[in-house]
Design a protein around this motif. Sequence first.
Motif, short mmCIF file in Angstrom:
data_model
loop_
_atom_site.label_atom_id
_atom_site.label_comp_id
_atom_site.label_asym_id
_atom_site.label_seq_id
_atom_site.Cartn_x
_atom_site.Cartn_y
_atom_site.Cartn_z
N VAL A 1 0.85 -1.19 0.00
CA VAL A 1 0.00 0.00 0.00
C VAL A 1 0.89 1.25 0.00
CG1 VAL A 1 -1.86 -1.21 1.20
CG2 VAL A 1 -0.18 0.09 2.53
N LEU A 2 0.37 2.30 -0.61
CA LEU A 2 1.04 3.60 -0.63
C LEU A 2 0.34 4.51 0.38
CD1 LEU A 2 3.04 5.62 -2.14
CD2 LEU A 2 1.01 6.31 -3.44
N VAL A 3 1.12 5.14 1.26
CA VAL A 3 0.55 6.06 2.23
C VAL A 3 1.22 7.42 2.08
CG1 VAL A 3 -0.02 4.26 3.88
CG2 VAL A 3 2.17 5.41 4.06
N HIS B 1 -1.70 -1.86 -4.20
CA HIS B 1 -3.07 -2.35 -4.08
C HIS B 1 -4.03 -1.33 -3.48
CE1 HIS B 1 -0.66 -6.07 -4.43
NE2 HIS B 1 -1.74 -6.55 -5.02
N ALA B 2 -3.53 -0.32 -2.80
CA ALA B 2 -4.40 0.72 -2.24
C ALA B 2 -3.57 1.96 -1.95
CB ALA B 2 -5.10 0.23 -0.98
N ILE B 3 -4.24 3.12 -1.98
CA ILE B 3 -3.60 4.41 -1.71
C ILE B 3 -4.33 5.05 -0.53
CG2 ILE B 3 -2.96 6.66 -2.65
CD1 ILE B 3 -3.53 5.40 -5.46
N PHE B 4 -3.58 5.50 0.46
CA PHE B 4 -4.19 6.10 1.65
C PHE B 4 -3.62 7.50 1.88
CE2 PHE B 4 -4.44 1.55 2.41
CZ PHE B 4 -5.75 1.40 2.84
N ARG C 1 -16.19 5.06 -19.31
CA ARG C 1 -15.22 5.13 -20.43
C ARG C 1 -13.90 4.46 -20.07
NH1 ARG C 1 -13.74 10.29 -22.10
NH2 ARG C 1 -14.41 11.21 -20.13
N GLY C 2 -13.99 3.47 -19.20
CA GLY C 2 -12.81 2.67 -18.86
C GLY C 2 -11.93 3.24 -17.78
N TRP C 3 -12.21 4.50 -17.35
CA TRP C 3 -11.37 5.11 -16.32
C TRP C 3 -11.59 4.41 -14.97
CZ3 TRP C 3 -7.91 7.99 -18.60
CH2 TRP C 3 -8.24 8.71 -19.74
N GLN C 4 -10.52 4.06 -14.31
CA GLN C 4 -10.56 3.36 -13.02
C GLN C 4 -11.36 2.06 -13.13
OE1 GLN C 4 -11.58 7.17 -10.71
NE2 GLN C 4 -10.41 6.02 -9.19
N ARG C 5 -11.22 1.38 -14.24
CA ARG C 5 -11.92 0.12 -14.49
C ARG C 5 -10.97 -1.01 -14.82
NH1 ARG C 5 -17.44 -0.74 -13.38
NH2 ARG C 5 -18.34 1.32 -13.11
N ASP C 6 -9.70 -0.86 -14.47
CA ASP C 6 -8.71 -1.88 -14.83
C ASP C 6 -7.90 -2.32 -13.61
OD1 ASP C 6 -7.25 -3.60 -16.42
OD2 ASP C 6 -5.93 -2.05 -17.23
N GLY C 7 -8.59 -2.50 -12.49
CA GLY C 7 -7.92 -2.98 -11.29
C GLY C 7 -6.99 -1.99 -10.63
N GLN C 8 -7.20 -0.69 -10.89
CA GLN C 8 -6.37 0.32 -10.24
C GLN C 8 -6.59 0.28 -8.72
OE1 GLN C 8 -8.31 0.99 -12.90
NE2 GLN C 8 -7.05 1.95 -14.49
N PRO C 9 -5.61 0.74 -7.95
CA PRO C 9 -5.76 0.70 -6.49
C PRO C 9 -6.88 1.62 -6.01
CG PRO C 9 -3.80 1.95 -7.11
CD PRO C 9 -4.30 1.30 -8.36
N ALA C 10 -7.56 1.18 -4.96
CA ALA C 10 -8.57 2.02 -4.32
C ALA C 10 -7.87 3.21 -3.67
CB ALA C 10 -9.34 1.23 -3.29
N LEU C 11 -8.51 4.37 -3.71
CA LEU C 11 -7.97 5.60 -3.13
C LEU C 11 -8.85 6.00 -1.95
CD1 LEU C 11 -6.22 8.20 -3.15
CD2 LEU C 11 -7.78 9.11 -4.89
N TYR C 12 -8.21 6.16 -0.77
CA TYR C 12 -8.94 6.49 0.45
C TYR C 12 -8.43 7.79 1.06
CZ TYR C 12 -10.84 1.74 0.51
OH TYR C 12 -11.49 0.58 0.19
N PHE C 13 -9.38 8.68 1.37
CA PHE C 13 -9.08 9.90 2.11
C PHE C 13 -9.65 9.76 3.53
CE2 PHE C 13 -9.10 11.20 -2.30
CZ PHE C 13 -8.01 12.06 -2.39
N SER C 14 -8.88 10.20 4.52
CA SER C 14 -9.31 10.01 5.89
C SER C 14 -10.19 11.13 6.42
CB SER C 14 -8.10 9.84 6.82
OG SER C 14 -7.39 11.05 6.96
N ASN C 15 -10.24 12.26 5.76
CA ASN C 15 -11.22 13.28 6.14
C ASN C 15 -11.38 14.27 5.01
OD1 ASN C 15 -10.28 16.19 6.77
ND2 ASN C 15 -8.67 15.01 7.80
N ALA C 16 -12.49 15.00 5.05
CA ALA C 16 -12.85 15.89 3.96
C ALA C 16 -12.87 17.35 4.38
CB ALA C 16 -14.21 15.50 3.40
#
Length: 477
Positions: free
Chosen positions: A171-173, A245-248, A289-304
């Motif tokens: 994972v990328l943090v 596999h995931a971005i945090f 249109r195929g964007w983020q449809r090829d097994g790209q890592p999930a992107l998570y933000f911890s607050n908005a």
Amino acid sequence: MASVAVPISRTPLRGLAASLPARFGTGLSPCMTNGLRFSSTFVAGARRARPTAELGRRRRETAWTRGFKHDVKVGGSGRKPPSFAFAFDIDGVLLHVAKPIPGATRVLKFLNDYNIPFILLTNGGGKHETERVKDLEARLGVQLSTDNFVQSHTPFQELLEGPNSLRDKTVLVTGSDYEKCRSIFKEYGFKNVITPADIYAADPTIFPFQPAASFTTPSQPLPKPLYSHPGPPNPTHLPSHLQIHAIFVLNDPRDWALDIQIITDLLLSHAGYLGTYSPLNNTPHLPDRGWQRDGQPALYFSNADLLWSAGYHLPRLGQGAFQAAVAGLWKRVTGGEGLKRGCIGKPYRETYRFAERVLAGHRREVVRAMGGAAGVSGGGESGGGDSGDSGVGALERVYMVGDNPESDIAGANGYVSEEGTEWVSVLVKTGVWSEERGGKLEGVFKPKEVVGDVMGAVKWALKREGWDQEGKGKELD
């Protein structure tokens, strides 16, 4: 923040890990919150890391210590907990930078003395829960437990569990301090954690706007090399290269330019192999249109939070601003597609759901302790989500005290409790919001009451509960 030192028994809930899609595009939508639930095994802060022997010892104790206390045990005051509780934001409500806001310490000790449950809910982060607790103890002058302390990235621990566990994945943090972010995730239990600095150190050409010699941020070697083959991704070459596999985003990032570049590269990649470009991107007949449809890592933000109260006399841009920048750039890159990402923290409902369960659980534990030590009889109405608990009624109200209409107030106003608990929003003037800077308080952003500070908030709530007629709360005058 009243807490218990043993896990609270509650109905199992589907955890965040269960909602993690095997492929990003199949389950995660812009600011996804559906299915984001805290499982019954999730315990805030450092409890997951406590040795089994220590947990066993604490379970055998007959009287449990509380989170905020000054040598007081649960039920020790002899007062049965009321039907209401409090949830406090920290920055701008209890603290202004490093100093307690006047009255904050008195309020917390008062609530402790009267066995009134409370919890701290913050969109802050960037430190491990145990470190943050020690810092708050020193600043507020009260003893604090991690049990009822929830910061923005605490729920990410849920992703260690379930069939789609990220425990052994790479994972990328990112955040304000790359190495601190890595350390936090390692302490949580994630085994393979990399940062943008690691990627830059491996190949400085990925970000051509800073000379490699001037980049002094600490880094560690990547577990596998970056993919650098030109043309479409070659399946035979991919397994020997780095896959994310995931971005945090743990807290407010410092190096926006480098972070945005690497996040964008990963969202354009094939299956999270940095250095590849997905052949599905911009394919008209595909969903999105195929964007983020090829097994790209999930992107998570911890607050908005767009803004937050810091040392400067005007609010500063927060993680919500970084999120807006990433989303705005993604829209330009893709020709108008929305960015799929997960968002947690306030104002999202799972933060409030978790807080409510902890508060209800504390009330039950206080009554149980009092029943054993002070002769409180059993029987009575059960409440707070667990049937069969005796001696305590339902948690009727929670007063959410915050300084930010867009997170604290909107979250409390928009949350609908499954147990029928009323959430009452109270806005203080010691943080982000002020009448001078404007911002209409209407709709979901309109609090039930606006007060000067946390002392005023608690006094207003006590009066609303009729405690002034009973002569209680005079200690706060």
